[in-house]
Design a protein around this motif. Sequence first.
Motif, PDB file in Angstrom:
ATOM      1  N   LEU A 138       4.148 -59.491  69.003  1.00  0.00           N
ATOM      2  CA  LEU A 138       5.023 -59.235  67.859  1.00  0.00           C
ATOM      3  C   LEU A 138       4.226 -59.192  66.557  1.00  0.00           C
ATOM      4  N   THR A 139       2.908 -59.160  66.684  1.00  0.00           N
ATOM      5  CA  THR A 139       1.949 -58.981  65.582  1.00  0.00           C
ATOM      6  C   THR A 139       2.238 -59.899  64.399  1.00  0.00           C
ATOM      7  N   ASN A 140       2.332 -61.209  64.681  1.00  0.00           N
ATOM      8  CA  ASN A 140       2.679 -62.155  63.627  1.00  0.00           C
ATOM      9  C   ASN A 140       2.002 -63.493  63.913  1.00  0.00           C
ATOM     10  N   PHE A 141       0.994 -63.841  63.104  1.00  0.00           N
ATOM     11  CA  PHE A 141       0.233 -65.075  63.309  1.00  0.00           C
ATOM     12  C   PHE A 141       1.102 -66.315  63.201  1.00  0.00           C
ATOM     13  N   TYR A 142       2.204 -66.244  62.440  1.00  0.00           N
ATOM     14  CA  TYR A 142       3.098 -67.389  62.290  1.00  0.00           C
ATOM     15  C   TYR A 142       3.786 -67.759  63.606  1.00  0.00           C
ATOM     16  N   LEU A 143       3.744 -66.866  64.595  1.00  0.00           N
ATOM     17  CA  LEU A 143       4.485 -67.098  65.837  1.00  0.00           C
ATOM     18  C   LEU A 143       3.662 -67.808  66.902  1.00  0.00           C
ATOM     19  N   PHE A 144       2.377 -68.053  66.650  1.00  0.00           N
ATOM     20  CA  PHE A 144       1.643 -68.906  67.576  1.00  0.00           C
ATOM     21  C   PHE A 144       2.171 -70.336  67.449  1.00  0.00           C
ATOM     22  N   HIS A 145       1.913 -71.155  68.429  1.00  0.00           N
ATOM     23  CA  HIS A 145       2.651 -72.404  68.601  1.00  0.00           C
ATOM     24  C   HIS A 145       2.185 -73.506  67.652  1.00  0.00           C
ATOM     25  N   PRO A 146       3.083 -74.436  67.303  1.00  0.00           N
ATOM     26  CA  PRO A 146       2.710 -75.546  66.418  1.00  0.00           C
ATOM     27  C   PRO A 146       1.472 -76.290  66.929  1.00  0.00           C
ATOM     28  N   GLY A 147       0.485 -76.401  66.078  1.00  0.00           N
ATOM     29  CA  GLY A 147      -0.758 -77.065  66.457  1.00  0.00           C
ATOM     30  C   GLY A 147      -1.781 -76.173  67.128  1.00  0.00           C
ATOM     31  N   ASN A 148      -1.323 -75.081  67.771  1.00  0.00           N
ATOM     32  CA  ASN A 148      -2.200 -74.183  68.528  1.00  0.00           C
ATOM     33  C   ASN A 148      -3.075 -74.946  69.521  1.00  0.00           C
ATOM     34  N   PHE A 149      -2.508 -75.974  70.150  1.00  0.00           N
ATOM     35  CA  PHE A 149      -3.277 -76.753  71.117  1.00  0.00           C
ATOM     36  C   PHE A 149      -3.638 -75.923  72.345  1.00  0.00           C
ATOM     37  N   ASP A 150      -2.789 -74.947  72.695  1.00  0.00           N
ATOM     38  CA  ASP A 150      -3.080 -74.082  73.841  1.00  0.00           C
ATOM     39  C   ASP A 150      -4.082 -72.983  73.517  1.00  0.00           C
ATOM     40  N   ASN A 151      -4.459 -72.843  72.257  1.00  0.00           N
ATOM     41  CA  ASN A 151      -5.504 -71.922  71.792  1.00  0.00           C
ATOM     42  C   ASN A 151      -5.153 -70.445  71.968  1.00  0.00           C
ATOM     43  N   LEU A 152      -3.899 -70.083  72.020  1.00  0.00           N
ATOM     44  CA  LEU A 152      -3.549 -68.673  72.105  1.00  0.00           C
ATOM     45  C   LEU A 152      -3.942 -67.927  70.840  1.00  0.00           C
ATOM     46  N   ALA A 153      -4.114 -68.633  69.725  1.00  0.00           N
ATOM     47  CA  ALA A 153      -4.506 -68.007  68.460  1.00  0.00           C
ATOM     48  C   ALA A 153      -6.020 -67.951  68.270  1.00  0.00           C
ATOM     49  N   ASN A 154      -6.784 -68.372  69.279  1.00  0.00           N
ATOM     50  CA  ASN A 154      -8.249 -68.269  69.257  1.00  0.00           C
ATOM     51  C   ASN A 154      -8.870 -69.006  68.074  1.00  0.00           C
ATOM     52  N   GLN A 155      -8.415 -70.221  67.815  1.00  0.00           N
ATOM     53  CA  GLN A 155      -9.031 -71.036  66.771  1.00  0.00           C
ATOM     54  C   GLN A 155     -10.044 -72.026  67.348  1.00  0.00           C
ATOM     55  N   PHE A 156     -10.274 -71.946  68.646  1.00  0.00           N
ATOM     56  CA  PHE A 156     -11.284 -72.769  69.313  1.00  0.00           C
ATOM     57  C   PHE A 156     -12.033 -71.880  70.297  1.00  0.00           C
ATOM     58  N   GLN A 157     -13.358 -71.865  70.183  1.00  0.00           N
ATOM     59  CA  GLN A 157     -14.196 -71.124  71.118  1.00  0.00           C
ATOM     60  C   GLN A 157     -15.142 -72.093  71.815  1.00  0.00           C
ATOM     61  N   ILE A 158     -15.671 -71.653  72.934  1.00  0.00           N
ATOM     62  CA  ILE A 158     -16.548 -72.508  73.742  1.00  0.00           C
ATOM     63  C   ILE A 158     -18.000 -72.155  73.454  1.00  0.00           C
ATOM     64  N   ASP A 159     -18.777 -73.158  73.047  1.00  0.00           N
ATOM     65  CA  ASP A 159     -20.200 -72.976  72.782  1.00  0.00           C
ATOM     66  C   ASP A 159     -21.013 -73.060  74.073  1.00  0.00           C
ATOM     67  N   ASN A 160     -22.220 -72.524  74.025  1.00  0.00           N
ATOM     68  CA  ASN A 160     -23.197 -72.674  75.111  1.00  0.00           C
ATOM     69  C   ASN A 160     -22.593 -72.280  76.458  1.00  0.00           C
ATOM     70  N   ALA A 161     -21.846 -71.183  76.465  1.00  0.00           N
ATOM     71  CA  ALA A 161     -21.042 -70.832  77.639  1.00  0.00           C
ATOM     72  C   ALA A 161     -21.680 -69.721  78.458  1.00  0.00           C
ATOM     73  N   VAL A 162     -21.501 -69.823  79.766  1.00  0.00           N
ATOM     74  CA  VAL A 162     -21.809 -68.752  80.714  1.00  0.00           C
ATOM     75  C   VAL A 162     -20.479 -68.266  81.273  1.00  0.00           C
ATOM     76  N   ARG A 163     -20.228 -66.975  81.167  1.00  0.00           N
ATOM     77  CA  ARG A 163     -18.927 -66.411  81.534  1.00  0.00           C
ATOM     78  C   ARG A 163     -19.116 -65.252  82.501  1.00  0.00           C
ATOM     79  N   TYR A 164     -18.272 -65.228  83.543  1.00  0.00           N
ATOM     80  CA  TYR A 164     -18.271 -64.111  84.495  1.00  0.00           C
ATOM     81  C   TYR A 164     -16.883 -63.488  84.527  1.00  0.00           C
ATOM     82  N   VAL A 165     -16.841 -62.154  84.487  1.00  0.00           N
ATOM     83  CA  VAL A 165     -15.599 -61.399  84.596  1.00  0.00           C
ATOM     84  C   VAL A 165     -15.786 -60.352  85.682  1.00  0.00           C
ATOM     85  N   SER A 166     -14.857 -60.301  86.632  1.00  0.00           N
ATOM     86  CA  SER A 166     -14.979 -59.398  87.767  1.00  0.00           C
ATOM     87  C   SER A 166     -14.629 -57.964  87.381  1.00  0.00           C
TER      88      SER A 166
END
Length: 369
Positions: A138-166
């Motif tokens: 719905l293209t609205n940053f206000y609609l991400f969840h209170p606290g953004n604990f689930d990180n759907l708004a991408n306010q937390f990233q993982i450092d020193n990470a190795v990532r695989y995508v199939s």
Amino acid sequence: MKKTWFAIAAMALAATSTMAAAQSSVTLYGSIDQGVAYINNLKSGASSGSALRVDPGTMQPDRFGLRGSEDLGGGTQAIFQLESGFLGDTGNSVVAGKLFNRTAWVGLSNENLGNIQLGHQADFMFDYLGRLSNGFQLTNFYLFHPGNFDNLANQFQIDNAVRYVSPIFGGLQVGGMYGFGEVPGSPSKSRSYSLGAYYSNGGFRAAAAYTASNDRALDIAGRLGITNTLGTTLVPGVMTPMSSVKSFGAGALYQFTGLPVQINALYTQTRITLGGANARAQNVDLGTAWHYSAANTLNVGYTFSKYESARWNQFSLGNVYAFSKRTQVYVQGAYQRASGDAPSAAINGVGVSANRSQIVVSTGVHHSF
């Protein structure tokens, strides 16, 4: 003769440079979004009341980045991405002292084997599940969840990470990543890992994801207005490292065939541990987007959020007018009502209210490049 050999060498060098350019690419991209927001009820220290301000990144976060690839032959490419988030209203970086705060990685991609990436990266709660949330669809940053604990708004990233995508098989893609804590003698300290799956078939999309992080810092008091939780008293504005934060969720989207309407639904749950105390946050999104003309989209959404016995119901309405694929203007509105043990409304990106209700209305312009 010397002139002839020099000319041949110059032509060969030019041909080599042209071939290298054809086999590799670097793209500069970005997004900037500025809007004027009215908030009917906002608390800031000892002050409270209505506020009028410029809010950046309402439709999409302000950011710029570089992405590139080099063809190595045999279906393999070298790939990289660098991305920095900033605040267009002030020009400041989203994270002080960290230039490429959103992503910074390099890796290899193979059309048959998938991608492997190393560096600072987003987790699959954002990358897969966040695409199906009300905040994104719905293209609205206000609609991400209170606290953004689930990180759907991408306010937390993982450092020193190795990532695989199939690779994508029958519409399904899966991925996993591991972030090294890099603390000598304590391999679990600051460690993170994430798993995700994303499926797409015609107008139907679905995703599931899980992320677990140790020592992730949260500002629960500042984000929710709740100071007494997890067996302690928290101070608003102070980021407190949690023993662990574990989030999982699932969501789906369907674009109706022959109709300019799509619907999305999503559920997330986050378990937060501090010492021997635990708390649980849950969220449910329901949204619909109606493309009622070639240029206009009407977005309607509802979100129910819960943190222990605190609850929030949020309703949203917005319209986006597209001048082009890259430039849009919008009017967005959200209303949130707190209940249970929630002392304040807490719309994401707005700030807590002085009482249990809060309204924010924003109008602005977004441009991507």
